[in-house]
Design a protein around this motif. Sequence first.
Motif, PDB file in Angstrom:
ATOM      1  N   GLY A   1       2.876 -12.550  -3.185  1.00 26.20           N
ATOM      2  CA  GLY A   1       2.597 -13.692  -2.322  1.00 26.20           C
ATOM      3  C   GLY A   1       2.090 -13.216  -0.979  1.00 26.20           C
TER       4      GLY A   1
ATOM      5  N   ILE B   1      -0.547 -12.719   9.937  1.00 26.35           N
ATOM      6  CA  ILE B   1       0.890 -13.038  10.022  1.00 26.35           C
ATOM      7  C   ILE B   1       1.182 -13.534  11.435  1.00 26.35           C
ATOM      8  CG2 ILE B   1       3.234 -12.077   9.925  1.00 26.35           C
ATOM      9  CD1 ILE B   1       2.069  -9.949   7.949  1.00 26.35           C
TER      10      ILE B   1
ATOM     11  N   ALA C   1     -12.173   4.183  -4.943  1.00 24.13           N
ATOM     12  CA  ALA C   1     -13.052   3.385  -4.085  1.00 24.13           C
ATOM     13  C   ALA C   1     -12.600   3.454  -2.631  1.00 24.13           C
ATOM     14  CB  ALA C   1     -13.026   1.928  -4.541  1.00 24.13           C
TER      15      ALA C   1
ATOM     16  N   GLU D   1      -3.504  -6.396  -4.524  1.00 27.34           N
ATOM     17  CA  GLU D   1      -3.093  -5.423  -5.546  1.00 27.34           C
ATOM     18  C   GLU D   1      -2.138  -4.404  -4.942  1.00 27.34           C
ATOM     19  OE1 GLU D   1      -4.259  -5.338  -8.796  1.00 27.34           O
ATOM     20  OE2 GLU D   1      -5.233  -7.241  -8.324  1.00 27.34           O
TER      21      GLU D   1
ATOM     22  N   GLY E   1       3.877   0.691   2.591  1.00 28.74           N
ATOM     23  CA  GLY E   1       4.966  -0.199   2.183  1.00 28.74           C
ATOM     24  C   GLY E   1       5.773   0.368   1.025  1.00 28.74           C
TER      25      GLY E   1
ATOM     26  N   SER F   1      -9.274   8.683  -1.175  1.00 22.26           N
ATOM     27  CA  SER F   1      -9.571   9.473  -2.374  1.00 22.26           C
ATOM     28  C   SER F   1      -9.037  10.888  -2.341  1.00 22.26           C
ATOM     29  CB  SER F   1     -11.072   9.474  -2.640  1.00 22.26           C
ATOM     30  OG  SER F   1     -11.744   9.911  -1.497  1.00 22.26           O
ATOM     31  N   VAL F   2      -9.110  11.561  -1.177  1.00 24.58           N
ATOM     32  CA  VAL F   2      -8.685  12.969  -1.196  1.00 24.58           C
ATOM     33  C   VAL F   2      -7.428  13.188  -0.362  1.00 24.58           C
ATOM     34  CG1 VAL F   2     -10.934  13.965  -1.722  1.00 24.58           C
ATOM     35  CG2 VAL F   2     -10.326  13.550   0.665  1.00 24.58           C
TER      36      VAL F   2
ATOM     37  N   SER G   1      -4.248  -9.379   7.978  1.00 33.60           N
ATOM     38  CA  SER G   1      -2.963  -9.822   7.421  1.00 33.60           C
ATOM     39  C   SER G   1      -2.593 -11.249   7.786  1.00 33.60           C
ATOM     40  CB  SER G   1      -1.848  -8.872   7.860  1.00 33.60           C
ATOM     41  OG  SER G   1      -1.916  -8.676   9.241  1.00 33.60           O
TER      42      SER G   1
ATOM     43  N   GLY H   1       0.865  -1.174   0.000  1.00 31.74           N
ATOM     44  CA  GLY H   1       0.000   0.000   0.000  1.00 31.74           C
ATOM     45  C   GLY H   1       0.904   1.228   0.000  1.00 31.74           C
TER      46      GLY H   1
ATOM     47  N   MET I   1      -3.621   8.562   4.086  1.00 31.93           N
ATOM     48  CA  MET I   1      -2.458   8.257   3.238  1.00 31.93           C
ATOM     49  C   MET I   1      -1.196   8.914   3.802  1.00 31.93           C
ATOM     50  SD  MET I   1      -4.014   8.997  -0.505  1.00 31.93           S
ATOM     51  CE  MET I   1      -5.748   9.347  -0.416  1.00 31.93           C
TER      52      MET I   1
ATOM     53  N   GLY J   1      -1.147  -0.967  -3.956  1.00 30.36           N
ATOM     54  CA  GLY J   1      -2.053   0.163  -3.656  1.00 30.36           C
ATOM     55  C   GLY J   1      -2.850  -0.107  -2.390  1.00 30.36           C
TER      56      GLY J   1
ATOM     57  N   PHE K   1       6.513  -7.636  -0.374  1.00 27.36           N
ATOM     58  CA  PHE K   1       5.504  -8.707  -0.480  1.00 27.36           C
ATOM     59  C   PHE K   1       4.112  -8.106  -0.558  1.00 27.36           C
ATOM     60  CE2 PHE K   1       9.123 -10.715   1.489  1.00 27.36           C
ATOM     61  CZ  PHE K   1       9.170 -11.963   0.896  1.00 27.36           C
ATOM     62  N   GLU K   2       3.330  -8.566  -1.500  1.00 29.52           N
ATOM     63  CA  GLU K   2       1.942  -8.102  -1.607  1.00 29.52           C
ATOM     64  C   GLU K   2       1.059  -9.274  -2.010  1.00 29.52           C
ATOM     65  OE1 GLU K   2       0.032  -5.250  -0.901  1.00 29.52           O
ATOM     66  OE2 GLU K   2      -1.472  -6.737  -1.422  1.00 29.52           O
TER      67      GLU K   2
HETATM   68  C1  LIG Z   1     -13.101   3.827   1.941  1.00 29.73           C
HETATM   69  C2  LIG Z   1     -11.858   4.533   2.386  1.00 29.73           C
HETATM   70  C3  LIG Z   1     -11.713   5.896   2.161  1.00 29.73           C
HETATM   71  C4  LIG Z   1     -10.551   6.544   2.557  1.00 29.73           C
HETATM   72  N1  LIG Z   1     -10.399   7.864   2.238  1.00 29.73           N
HETATM   73  C5  LIG Z   1      -9.225   8.473   2.489  1.00 29.73           C
HETATM   74  C6  LIG Z   1      -8.990   9.780   1.996  1.00 29.73           C
HETATM   75  O1  LIG Z   1      -9.829  10.360   1.315  1.00 29.73           O
HETATM   76  N2  LIG Z   1      -7.808  10.367   2.290  1.00 29.73           N
HETATM   77  C7  LIG Z   1      -6.823   9.719   3.012  1.00 29.73           C
HETATM   78  O2  LIG Z   1      -5.757  10.307   3.226  1.00 29.73           O
HETATM   79  N3  LIG Z   1      -7.020   8.465   3.457  1.00 29.73           N
HETATM   80  C8  LIG Z   1      -8.182   7.827   3.202  1.00 29.73           C
HETATM   81  N4  LIG Z   1      -8.381   6.542   3.610  1.00 29.73           N
HETATM   82  C9  LIG Z   1      -7.344   5.892   4.420  1.00 29.73           C
HETATM   83  C10 LIG Z   1      -6.177   5.432   3.549  1.00 29.73           C
HETATM   84  O3  LIG Z   1      -6.660   4.798   2.402  1.00 29.73           O
HETATM   85  C11 LIG Z   1      -5.306   4.463   4.360  1.00 29.73           C
HETATM   86  O4  LIG Z   1      -4.940   5.077   5.581  1.00 29.73           O
HETATM   87  C12 LIG Z   1      -4.034   4.110   3.620  1.00 29.73           C
HETATM   88  O5  LIG Z   1      -4.289   3.797   2.282  1.00 29.73           O
HETATM   89  C13 LIG Z   1      -3.372   2.927   4.333  1.00 29.73           C
HETATM   90  O6  LIG Z   1      -2.253   2.533   3.587  1.00 29.73           O
HETATM   91  P1  LIG Z   1      -1.295   1.389   4.120  1.00 29.73           P
HETATM   92  O7  LIG Z   1      -0.264   1.164   3.080  1.00 29.73           O
HETATM   93  O8  LIG Z   1      -0.803   1.739   5.466  1.00 29.73           O
HETATM   94  O9  LIG Z   1      -2.202   0.095   4.281  1.00 29.73           O
HETATM   95  P2  LIG Z   1      -2.912  -0.737   3.139  1.00 29.73           P
HETATM   96  O10 LIG Z   1      -3.284   0.120   2.010  1.00 29.73           O
HETATM   97  O11 LIG Z   1      -3.982  -1.520   3.808  1.00 29.73           O
HETATM   98  O12 LIG Z   1      -1.755  -1.719   2.626  1.00 29.73           O
HETATM   99  C14 LIG Z   1      -1.443  -2.942   3.233  1.00 29.73           C
HETATM  100  C15 LIG Z   1      -1.169  -3.950   2.136  1.00 29.73           C
HETATM  101  O13 LIG Z   1      -0.658  -5.140   2.740  1.00 29.73           O
HETATM  102  C16 LIG Z   1      -1.162  -6.252   2.031  1.00 29.73           C
HETATM  103  N5  LIG Z   1      -1.083  -7.422   2.923  1.00 29.73           N
HETATM  104  C17 LIG Z   1      -1.804  -7.634   4.048  1.00 29.73           C
HETATM  105  N6  LIG Z   1      -1.422  -8.796   4.608  1.00 29.73           N
HETATM  106  C18 LIG Z   1      -0.457  -9.323   3.833  1.00 29.73           C
HETATM  107  C19 LIG Z   1       0.300 -10.517   3.908  1.00 29.73           C
HETATM  108  N7  LIG Z   1       0.140 -11.382   4.898  1.00 29.73           N
HETATM  109  N8  LIG Z   1       1.204 -10.762   2.942  1.00 29.73           N
HETATM  110  C20 LIG Z   1       1.380  -9.887   1.910  1.00 29.73           C
HETATM  111  N9  LIG Z   1       0.671  -8.724   1.803  1.00 29.73           N
HETATM  112  C21 LIG Z   1      -0.232  -8.443   2.761  1.00 29.73           C
HETATM  113  C22 LIG Z   1      -2.587  -5.857   1.691  1.00 29.73           C
HETATM  114  O14 LIG Z   1      -3.068  -6.616   0.615  1.00 29.73           O
HETATM  115  C23 LIG Z   1      -2.424  -4.371   1.381  1.00 29.73           C
HETATM  116  O15 LIG Z   1      -2.224  -4.162   0.009  1.00 29.73           O
HETATM  117  C24 LIG Z   1      -9.523   5.839   3.226  1.00 29.73           C
HETATM  118  C25 LIG Z   1      -9.652   4.461   3.447  1.00 29.73           C
HETATM  119  C26 LIG Z   1     -10.799   3.805   3.017  1.00 29.73           C
HETATM  120  C27 LIG Z   1     -10.902   2.320   3.224  1.00 29.73           C
END
Ligand SMILES: Cc1cc2nc3c(=O)[nH]c(=O)nc-3n(C[C@H](O)[C@H](O)[C@H](O)COP(=O)(O)OP(=O)(O)OC[C@H]3O[C@@H](n4cnc5c(N)ncnc54)[C@H](O)[C@@H]3O)c2cc1C
Length: 477
Positions: free
Chosen positions: A244, A296, A59, A42, A18, A62-63, A294, A15, A439, A44, A38-39
Motif C-alpha cells: 500500500g 508523505i 535497470a 515493487e 527498508g 547494478s554494481v 513518496s 528498497g 546500495m 527492491g 509498507f511498499e
Molecule cells: C539507474 C540507477 C543506477 C544505479 N546504480 C547503482 C550501482 O551500480 N551501485 C549502487 O550501489 N547503487 C546504484 N544506484 C543507487 C541505488 O540503486 C540506490 O541508492 C538504492 O537502491 C536506494 O535504495 P533505498 O531503499 O534507499 O531507496 P529505494 O530503492 O528508492 O526504495 C524506496 C521504496 O519506497 C517506496 N515508497 C516510496 N513512497 C512510498 C509510500 N508513500 N508508501 C509506500 N512505499 C513507498 C518506493 O516504491 C521504493 O520501493 C543506482 C540507482 C539508479 C536509479
Amino acid sequence: ELRAPPDKIAIIGAGIGGTSAAYYLRQKFGKDVKIDLFERGEVGGRLATMTVRGQEYEAGGSVIHPLNLHMKRFVKDLGLSTIQSSGGLMGVYNGETLVFEESSWFIVNMIKLIWQYGFQSLRMHMWVEDILDKFMRIYRYQSHDYAFSSVEKLLHSLGGDEFLGMLNRTLLETLQKAGFSEKFLNEIVAPVMRVNYGQSMNINGFVGAVSLSGADSGLWAVEGGNKLVCSGLLQASKSNLISGSVMYIEEKTRTKHTGRPTKMYEVIYQIGSETRSDFYDIVLVATPLNRKMSNITFLNFDPPIEEFHQYYQHIVTTLIKGQLNSTLFSSRALDKFDLSTILTTDNSDLFINSIGIVSSVTENDNLQPLTDRGYVWKIFSQEILTKEQILKLFLSYDYAVKQPWLAYPHYKPPEKCPSIILHDRLYYLNGIECAASAMEMSAIAAHNAALLAYHRWNGHTDMIDQEDLYEKLKTEL
Ligand SMILES: Cc1cc2nc3c(=O)[nH]c(=O)nc-3n(C[C@H](O)[C@H](O)[C@H](O)COP(=O)(O)OP(=O)(O)OC[C@H]3O[C@@H](n4cnc5c(N)ncnc54)[C@H](O)[C@@H]3O)c2cc1C
Ligand SMILES: CC(C)=CCC/C(C)=C/CC/C(C)=C/CSC[C@H](N)C(=O)O
C-alpha cells in the motif's frame, strides 16, 4: 537494563534501505516485535530488472564494490550467489573523437595512461583508497553497536573534518586543490561522474570519491538480480509486507493494553481505493521524502516536521539489443571496434551519458551476443531517447526498452543533510543519500537507524554519537 520491546514497528519503503532496516531491527529487538513494511510499488525499489528477449538485466542499482561489506554479508546470510561484473574495454568520447581508449594489454594500458596523463591515474587510485580506508571504519563501529544521530556526525566519526569538507566542496574544487590536471579531470574523472551519477564534477567530493570507487576492479552483482537481496531480507526478517501507499503519519495518544496513555504514530495508507490506518511505537521512513517520490505528509507534529525539497536527478536507462554504429565514435572499421563501454565527457551536445554492453543477471551468457544480431547495450541518458537518436546509435536493432528514474540526489555542495531523527521515535534513512547514493549507503543508514532506534528506546545514550570512536576501539583491542 532493557525496557520491554516495542509492540509494533512500521517501515515505509521496501528498497534495500527498508528491507535491511527490517533485518537489523529484528536482530536488535527480537522475535516478538511486529514489523510492518509498507511498499507501494515493487520490493527492491531502485533495484529492479528489465526484460529483453526473455532475459533479465539490471535497470537500476547494478554494481557492488568488493568492500561493500553489508551487501556481501546479506548475500552470504541469504545463501545467494554472486556474479563478477564483466570487464571489457572502455573508451571516452568527447563528441568528436575518442580521447581515451583502453587496451586489452595491461602494460600497453599503463603506458597509454602515463603517456596521456602522467602518474595522475595512480595518484587518483591512492586518493580513493585512502578515503575508502577511512570509510571502512563504519563496519567496526556498527559491529560494536555504535549509532549516530546525524549524517554529519557519522561522516565525521569516519574521516573527521576532511570528510565534512568533502561534503561542502565540489569534486572539481577538491581535485584541483589536490593538483590534478584539467585534462585528466575532463577526460577521465568527469566521464565517470556522468556514467555513475549523471552529473558533472560539481557534485560533492564525497560522492565523487564513491563514484570513482565504482570504477574499481572486482565489482560484482547478485545472480538473479540485486533485488533478490531485498526479497530475501524481507523474508529473513519475518516482516509483514503491506502493499500500500503511505499518505500520512500522525502522532496520537493511545491507551495501550497496559491501560497507560502512550504516544504512538498513526500510519494512514491506501490500498487500491481503500484507506486504512494502524498505530506504531516506532516508524522508519526508508524512501526519499519529497512530493514527487513518496508524497508523505506529517500531520499535527509539534514542532512541525519540515517539508523536504531534495531535487532528484532524472536519468533514463535504455536497453537495446542491436548492432552499434561504431563509426559514430571511431573511424575504425566495424569489425575492428572492440570497446564494450563508451563514456562521454561533459559536452552538452551529447544526448547520452554512456553506453555499454551488459550481460543478463544470470551468469552463463557473459558478454555473449544473444544472436548474431548483436549484444544488449545499456544507455544512460538525461532524457528519453528519440527514435532518431536510437537510429544514430545503432545500424540495426530489434528490441528497445526503457526505464526512467528519479535516480539519485542532484548534488550541489555545500550539502546540508536532512535529520535522521525526525521526531522522538520517527527516523529517516534516506538523508544519507545527500552524502552519496549507493546500495551500501542505504544499508549503512538502515543499520544505523536500527541501532539508534534500539538505543533510544532503551535509554542507552552512551552508544550514540560517541566522539573519538576510532581511537577508543583501537585501544579496546
Ligand atoms: C539507474 C540507477 C543506477 C544505479 N546504480 C547503482 C550501482 O551500480 N551501485 C549502487 O550501489 N547503487 C546504484 N544506484 C543507487 C541505488 O540503486 C540506490 O541508492 C538504492 O537502491 C536506494 O535504495 P533505498 O531503499 O534507499 O531507496 P529505494 O530503492 O528508492 O526504495 C524506496 C521504496 O519506497 C517506496 N515508497 C516510496 N513512497 C512510498 C509510500 N508513500 N508508501 C509506500 N512505499 C513507498 C518506493 O516504491 C521504493 O520501493 C543506482 C540507482 C539508479 C536509479
Ligand atoms: C559506498 C561505496 C564505498 C562504494 C560504492 C561504489 C559503487 C558501486 C558506486 C556506484 C554508484 C552508482 C550510483 C552507479 C550508477 S551506474 C552503475 C554502472 N556503471 C552501470 O553501468 O549500471
